[in-house]
Design a protein around this motif. Structure first.
Motif, PDB file in Angstrom:
ATOM      1  N   THR A   1       0.832  -1.205   0.000  1.00  0.00           N
ATOM      2  CA  THR A   1       0.000   0.000   0.000  1.00  0.00           C
ATOM      3  C   THR A   1       0.862   1.250   0.000  1.00  0.00           C
ATOM      4  OG1 THR A   1      -1.769  -1.149   1.182  1.00  0.00           O
ATOM      5  CG2 THR A   1      -1.781   1.252   1.268  1.00  0.00           C
ATOM      6  N   LEU A   2       1.913   1.257   0.829  1.00  0.00           N
ATOM      7  CA  LEU A   2       2.814   2.402   0.874  1.00  0.00           C
ATOM      8  C   LEU A   2       3.443   2.649  -0.501  1.00  0.00           C
ATOM      9  CD1 LEU A   2       5.294   3.145   3.753  1.00  0.00           C
ATOM     10  CD2 LEU A   2       5.977   3.494   1.387  1.00  0.00           C
ATOM     11  N   SER A   3       3.844   1.570  -1.176  1.00  0.00           N
ATOM     12  CA  SER A   3       4.444   1.702  -2.501  1.00  0.00           C
ATOM     13  C   SER A   3       3.446   2.253  -3.514  1.00  0.00           C
ATOM     14  CB  SER A   3       4.975   0.352  -2.989  1.00  0.00           C
ATOM     15  OG  SER A   3       6.031  -0.098  -2.162  1.00  0.00           O
ATOM     16  N   LEU A   4       2.192   1.772  -3.450  1.00  0.00           N
ATOM     17  CA  LEU A   4       1.172   2.282  -4.360  1.00  0.00           C
ATOM     18  C   LEU A   4       0.947   3.779  -4.160  1.00  0.00           C
ATOM     19  CD1 LEU A   4      -1.677  -0.400  -4.463  1.00  0.00           C
ATOM     20  CD2 LEU A   4      -0.172   0.298  -6.322  1.00  0.00           C
ATOM     21  N   ALA A   5       0.875   4.200  -2.903  1.00  0.00           N
ATOM     22  CA  ALA A   5       0.652   5.617  -2.611  1.00  0.00           C
ATOM     23  C   ALA A   5       1.840   6.461  -3.062  1.00  0.00           C
ATOM     24  CB  ALA A   5       0.400   5.809  -1.125  1.00  0.00           C
ATOM     25  N   ALA A   6       3.057   5.951  -2.820  1.00  0.00           N
ATOM     26  CA  ALA A   6       4.250   6.689  -3.248  1.00  0.00           C
ATOM     27  C   ALA A   6       4.302   6.787  -4.766  1.00  0.00           C
ATOM     28  CB  ALA A   6       5.502   6.002  -2.718  1.00  0.00           C
ATOM     29  N   LEU A   7       3.993   5.687  -5.448  1.00  0.00           N
ATOM     30  CA  LEU A   7       4.018   5.703  -6.904  1.00  0.00           C
ATOM     31  C   LEU A   7       2.946   6.625  -7.472  1.00  0.00           C
ATOM     32  CD1 LEU A   7       4.988   4.782  -9.626  1.00  0.00           C
ATOM     33  CD2 LEU A   7       3.442   2.846  -9.480  1.00  0.00           C
ATOM     34  N   TRP A   8       1.809   6.694  -6.790  1.00  0.00           N
ATOM     35  CA  TRP A   8       0.765   7.601  -7.253  1.00  0.00           C
ATOM     36  C   TRP A   8       1.349   9.011  -7.421  1.00  0.00           C
ATOM     37  CZ3 TRP A   8      -4.214   6.857  -8.807  1.00  0.00           C
ATOM     38  CH2 TRP A   8      -5.002   7.992  -8.940  1.00  0.00           C
ATOM     39  N   GLN A   9       2.183   9.421  -6.475  1.00  0.00           N
ATOM     40  CA  GLN A   9       2.816  10.731  -6.557  1.00  0.00           C
ATOM     41  C   GLN A   9       3.962  10.740  -7.580  1.00  0.00           C
ATOM     42  OE1 GLN A   9       1.548  13.304  -5.129  1.00  0.00           O
ATOM     43  NE2 GLN A   9       0.105  12.253  -3.786  1.00  0.00           N
ATOM     44  N   ILE A  10       4.820   9.717  -7.520  1.00  0.00           N
ATOM     45  CA  ILE A  10       5.984   9.677  -8.407  1.00  0.00           C
ATOM     46  C   ILE A  10       5.553   9.599  -9.872  1.00  0.00           C
ATOM     47  CG2 ILE A  10       8.014   8.314  -9.059  1.00  0.00           C
ATOM     48  CD1 ILE A  10       8.259   7.499  -6.111  1.00  0.00           C
ATOM     49  N   ALA A  11       4.412   8.959 -10.133  1.00  0.00           N
ATOM     50  CA  ALA A  11       3.938   8.832 -11.513  1.00  0.00           C
ATOM     51  C   ALA A  11       3.616  10.179 -12.143  1.00  0.00           C
ATOM     52  CB  ALA A  11       2.705   7.927 -11.559  1.00  0.00           C
ATOM     53  N   TYR A  12       3.397  11.209 -11.319  1.00  0.00           N
ATOM     54  CA  TYR A  12       3.163  12.549 -11.862  1.00  0.00           C
ATOM     55  C   TYR A  12       4.468  13.225 -12.284  1.00  0.00           C
ATOM     56  CZ  TYR A  12      -1.709  12.635 -10.201  1.00  0.00           C
ATOM     57  OH  TYR A  12      -3.040  12.382 -10.006  1.00  0.00           O
ATOM     58  N   ALA A  13       5.595  12.723 -11.797  1.00  0.00           N
ATOM     59  CA  ALA A  13       6.876  13.387 -12.043  1.00  0.00           C
ATOM     60  C   ALA A  13       7.164  13.633 -13.518  1.00  0.00           C
ATOM     61  CB  ALA A  13       8.009  12.566 -11.410  1.00  0.00           C
ATOM     62  N   PRO A  14       6.836  12.689 -14.431  1.00  0.00           N
ATOM     63  CA  PRO A  14       7.151  12.943 -15.840  1.00  0.00           C
ATOM     64  C   PRO A  14       6.348  14.066 -16.480  1.00  0.00           C
ATOM     65  CG  PRO A  14       6.964  10.590 -15.436  1.00  0.00           C
ATOM     66  CD  PRO A  14       6.438  11.287 -14.218  1.00  0.00           C
ATOM     67  N   TYR A  15       5.335  14.602 -15.773  1.00  0.00           N
ATOM     68  CA  TYR A  15       4.640  15.717 -16.409  1.00  0.00           C
ATOM     69  C   TYR A  15       4.311  16.874 -15.473  1.00  0.00           C
ATOM     70  CZ  TYR A  15      -0.029  13.582 -15.165  1.00  0.00           C
ATOM     71  OH  TYR A  15      -1.137  13.049 -14.558  1.00  0.00           O
ATOM     72  N   VAL A  16       4.959  16.949 -14.326  1.00  0.00           N
ATOM     73  CA  VAL A  16       4.742  18.091 -13.436  1.00  0.00           C
ATOM     74  C   VAL A  16       5.095  19.399 -14.148  1.00  0.00           C
ATOM     75  CG1 VAL A  16       5.412  19.187 -11.278  1.00  0.00           C
ATOM     76  CG2 VAL A  16       5.145  16.719 -11.364  1.00  0.00           C
ATOM     77  N   SER A  17       6.220  19.429 -14.841  1.00  0.00           N
ATOM     78  CA  SER A  17       6.655  20.650 -15.523  1.00  0.00           C
ATOM     79  C   SER A  17       5.742  21.041 -16.672  1.00  0.00           C
ATOM     80  CB  SER A  17       8.082  20.493 -16.044  1.00  0.00           C
ATOM     81  OG  SER A  17       9.013  20.573 -14.992  1.00  0.00           O
ATOM     82  N   ASP A  18       4.981  20.089 -17.206  1.00  0.00           N
ATOM     83  CA  ASP A  18       4.054  20.427 -18.287  1.00  0.00           C
ATOM     84  C   ASP A  18       3.027  21.447 -17.817  1.00  0.00           C
ATOM     85  OD1 ASP A  18       5.501  18.422 -19.427  1.00  0.00           O
ATOM     86  OD2 ASP A  18       3.814  17.145 -19.930  1.00  0.00           O
ATOM     87  N   TYR A  19       2.734  21.434 -16.506  1.00  0.00           N
ATOM     88  CA  TYR A  19       1.723  22.347 -15.961  1.00  0.00           C
ATOM     89  C   TYR A  19       2.326  23.507 -15.179  1.00  0.00           C
ATOM     90  CZ  TYR A  19      -1.507  18.934 -17.628  1.00  0.00           C
ATOM     91  OH  TYR A  19      -2.213  18.113 -18.473  1.00  0.00           O
ATOM     92  N   THR A  20       3.650  23.648 -15.264  1.00  0.00           N
ATOM     93  CA  THR A  20       4.288  24.830 -14.665  1.00  0.00           C
ATOM     94  C   THR A  20       5.093  25.618 -15.688  1.00  0.00           C
ATOM     95  OG1 THR A  20       6.284  23.592 -13.992  1.00  0.00           O
ATOM     96  CG2 THR A  20       4.477  23.695 -12.407  1.00  0.00           C
ATOM     97  N   ARG A  21       5.185  25.131 -16.909  1.00  0.00           N
ATOM     98  CA  ARG A  21       6.071  25.769 -17.880  1.00  0.00           C
ATOM     99  C   ARG A  21       5.563  27.127 -18.337  1.00  0.00           C
ATOM    100  NH1 ARG A  21       2.789  22.677 -21.245  1.00  0.00           N
ATOM    101  NH2 ARG A  21       2.740  23.225 -23.476  1.00  0.00           N
TER     102      ARG A  21
END
Length: 476
Positions: free
Chosen positions: A207-227
């Protein structure tokens, strides 16, 4: 520059992966909170929390603790990417060329496109089930309808997605609060909900891994919404606004899901949520289903940008515009539709395996990217080189980054624990999955030390950004 009005939100974004000049920058750090808070309050987030109690069989207290720890830890990794957008003004996957080289980055970008398609498919399944239950409609038709709404959002682009997320922050946030009140106070949870389940380290760490990945999975496009944010937005404001929105917006729906899974372990997510919030269940499911369409627009938009990045690497003179983004988004939607229809009958298990395997390929990329940005280059990049086929100052391949990426995957495999595969070291510790922790712990220092030994830590003077090949043009 002034913030866009609500009318501007419906203006089709003409840019795709090109650099955003200072004259077109707009928004404040608070806009980053709303897009991540509003976009996370949806059915798939609830379903992720349901896995803790309905699939792993954890008691509620253990599920809540693991969800908190996973989101808090994973959110740090995710939000560190947020500052890259205002500083560089380009999408996240384009920036990956600076670490891996123009052609070396292609493998990572293609894998990220697959990730977007997987999330899109998962969201379509849950959204389709929700629409089907609300309107007694055919499930397949409902899945298609949810997907088409998302295509429309991706076609219009950045401002519409930000605007929808701001609205959903309020509407879905209030609905989420009502769901807790109705489930725990008005209806009262079924007897044994809080005492059901059994603690296991396998379930807790899963469960901890799923929750952490939920956040980490956004990493490849965080900058798409701050550029599009002004360059002077600042690292700390961008980090905390993104972190707060993503963690809070994810954690509370996951907690709701854990309660639903404990109360109705045999029901699917939509049916269980409807029973838990009986009396306002239709409202809750409807709002969370709309949230799915908004979030899927984000997935499709970023998937299209990543796919365009692949094409522009091969054809550097190509100047893709809005029409290309809409076409690529449609192709990705059709691919996700096939995946959704094939895996909808065993959704939670398929989704869990997808998430855990995805973690294995994302972790080494995020380690390389963050170490390179914060510890090696200190945010100092030559933007013009990112658009050159030969990679400019970064070259076509960076063997150090590529080697670290594959080593990062290799060191995680013995620690993986899924229904598809359990590594030998994971078996020896009771099936507990700590692969992502091992990956980060190994690759972060390895990449830094290897680059240092190769003499690549010097901070270079940035080359002024011009607006050449990908700098303007009309909507096409």
């Amino acid at each position: 520059m002034a913030e866009p009005s609500s009318v501007d939100s419906f203006e089709v974004e003409r840019r795709t992966i090109d650099h955003i000049p200072e004259t077109e920058r707009h928004g404040k750090a608070r806009n980053l909170f709303t897009i991540w808070f509003g976009s996370n309050i949806m059915l798939l987030t609830v379903a992720t929390g349901t896995v803790a109690t309905a699939v792993y069989g954890l008691p509620v207290w253990a599920a809540l603790l693991s969800l908190v720890l996973g989101n808090v830890a994973g959110g740090v990794v995710m939000a560190l990417h947020a500052a890259q957008g205002p500083q560089m003004g380009v999408p996240q996957m384009l920036q990956t060329r600076a670490q891996f080289g123009s052609f070396g980055s292609l493998l990572v970008v293609v894998l990220v496109v697959f990730m977007y398609v997987g999330f899109f498919a998962s969201n379509m399944v849950l959204g389709g089930q929700a629409v089907a239950s609300l309107f007694d409609a055919p499930e397949t038709l409902s899945i298609v309808a949810i997907g088409l709404l998302s295509v429309a959002g991706a076609a219009v682009g950045y401002r519409l997605i930000h605007g929808l997320a701001s609205i959903m922050s309020l509407v879905a946030g209030v609905t989420l609060a009502l769901a807790f009140v109705w489930g725990l106070v008005v209806n009262g949870h079924p007897a044994g909900t809080l005492s059901a389940g059994e603690f296991t380290w396998l379930g807790f760490m899963g469960t901890l891994s799923l929750a952490a990945l939920w956040q980490i999975a956004y990493a490849p496009y965080v900058s798409d919404y701050t550029r599009y944010m002004p360059r002077d937005t600042g690292v700390r404001p961008a980090f905390w606004a993104t972190y707060g929105g993503a963690v809070l917006g994810s954690l509370f729906p996951m907690v709701l899901g854990a309660l639903v899974g404990a109360a109705f372990p045999l029901a699917d997510t939509v049916a269980g949520l409807g029973s838990f919030t009986s009396g306002i269940g239709t409202l809750v499911i409807a709002v969370f289903a709309v949230g799915i369409a908004c979030t899927n627009s984000m997935n499709l938009y970023c998937g299209a940008l990543s796919a365009i990045t692949v094409g522009q690497t091969i054809f550097p003179r190509w100047v893709p515009r809005a029409g290309v983004r809409a076409l690529v988004a449609t192709v990705l939607f059709l691919s996700a539709l096939v995946m959704a229809l094939a895996g909808k009958d065993n959704f939670l298990v398929n989704f869990t395996n997808f998430m855990l395997l995805l973690l294995c390929v994302l972790v080494p990329w995020t380690a390389v990217n963050l170490v390179d940005y914060y510890a090696i280059r200190h945010g100092d990049y030559d933007i013009d080189s990112l658009f050159r086929r030969d990679g400019g100052v970064y070259g076509t391949y960076n063997p150090i980054a590529i080697a670290c990426y594959f080593l990062g995957i290799a060191v995680q495999i013995p620690f993986l624990s899924t229904t598809l595969y359990t590594g030998p070291l994971a078996e020896r510790i009771g099936g507990v999955d700590i692969s992502w922790i091992v990956g980060l712990a190994v690759i972060c220092p390895l990449y830094y030390l290897w680059m240092r030994r190769a003499g690549r830590l010097q901070v270079r003077t940035p080359v002024p950004v011009t607006e050449p090949a990908l700098g303007g043009g009309e909507v096409a």
